[in-house]
Enzyme design. Structure first.
Site, PDB file in Angstrom:
ATOM      1  N   ASP A   1      -6.351   0.601   0.406  1.00 38.82           N
ATOM      2  CA  ASP A   1      -6.406   0.810   1.682  1.00 38.82           C
ATOM      3  C   ASP A   1      -7.809   0.328   2.389  1.00 38.82           C
ATOM      4  OD1 ASP A   1      -8.344   2.659   1.056  1.00 38.82           O
ATOM      5  OD2 ASP A   1      -7.545   4.196   2.433  1.00 38.82           O
TER       6      ASP A   1
ATOM      7  N   LYS B   1       0.931  -1.236   0.099  1.00 39.49           N
ATOM      8  CA  LYS B   1      -0.040  -0.124  -0.170  1.00 39.49           C
ATOM      9  C   LYS B   1       0.815   1.358  -0.074  1.00 39.49           C
ATOM     10  CE  LYS B   1      -1.656   2.287   3.467  1.00 39.49           C
ATOM     11  NZ  LYS B   1      -2.485   2.699   4.409  1.00 39.49           N
TER      12      LYS B   1
END
Length: 220
Positions: free
Chosen positions: A147, A129
């Site tokens: 996310d 991420k």
């Protein structure tokens, strides 16, 4: 039964329409973590885990005044860094990671944040991420950030059935041309943060309501 190829094409077209609607509702969908350099974005993104961007933005100015470069942070006292970032939560592990990250960037990459997924995820405290945040927002490379918000929205819209961020990233990649990865995932993120929220999704003001297949959605 509809062939998988046709199903895939239909999903691609639906995501394309959703993306266009989100562009109209969010013409400027920018990263909300304040930063001036890839280095600052890297550290801010690590600090943003389990913390709001707003809170991180209150902390990073003081952090970067005290430790402006990877070398400076890499030589910092753990206790001193903890005090600066305490309000972001999990400050002990975050302080350890960002100090180690500063040291690694200085020693392995001569103070310059690397620009590949493989090198980024090798840094302390950096997963896919965070690496995708850097690739898409600092280096202009195609990247899908997954996310908690993107995970939720992608599942509600039926573009994935997975809870695994890497699998969700791959599912979305198959539905979008690489040139649209960064912009679309950023808008999905903001849509999940402000409209399609976890507890009380605001369906009545959702710009993509007509394209939503979530069975639990409320009245528009």
């Amino acid at each position: 039964m509809i062939p998988k190829q046709l199903q895939q094409k239909a999903r691609q077209e639906r995501l394309g329409k959703i993306a266009e609607n989100l562009i109209r509702s969010m013409p400027a969908a920018e990263m909300e973590l304040d930063h001036r350099t890839p280095w600052e974005l890297l550290i801010a993104t690590i600090l943003s885990a389990q913390c709001t961007d707003e809170r991180v933005n209150r902390v990073t100015p003081a952090l970067f005044r005290r430790y402006p470069t990877p070398a400076d942070l890499g030589q910092a006292s753990q206790r001193d860094v903890e005090e600066v970032i305490r309000s972001t939560g999990f400050f002990k592990s975050k302080a350890k990671n960002i100090i180690a990250c500063g040291r690694a960037v200085e020693e392995k990459f001569h103070g310059k944040v690397p620009e590949t997924m493989e090198e980024l995820v090798g840094l302390p405290g950096v997963g896919r991420k965070t690496a995708n945040v850097l690739l898409g927002n600092a280096f202009g490379k195609p990247a899908i950030v997954v996310d908690t918000h993107v995970k939720r929205v992608a599942n509600r819209l039926g573009f994935t059935t997975s809870d695994d961020p890497t699998r969700i990233e791959q599912d979305l990649q198959r539905l979008l041309p690489p040139a649209r990865w960064t912009a679309v995932s950023q808008r999905l993120l903001l849509h999940g943060r402000y409209v399609c929220t976890a507890r009380r999704p605001q369906c009545e003001r959702c710009p993509i309501y007509a394209h939503c297949t979530w069975k639990q959605k409320g009245p528009a």
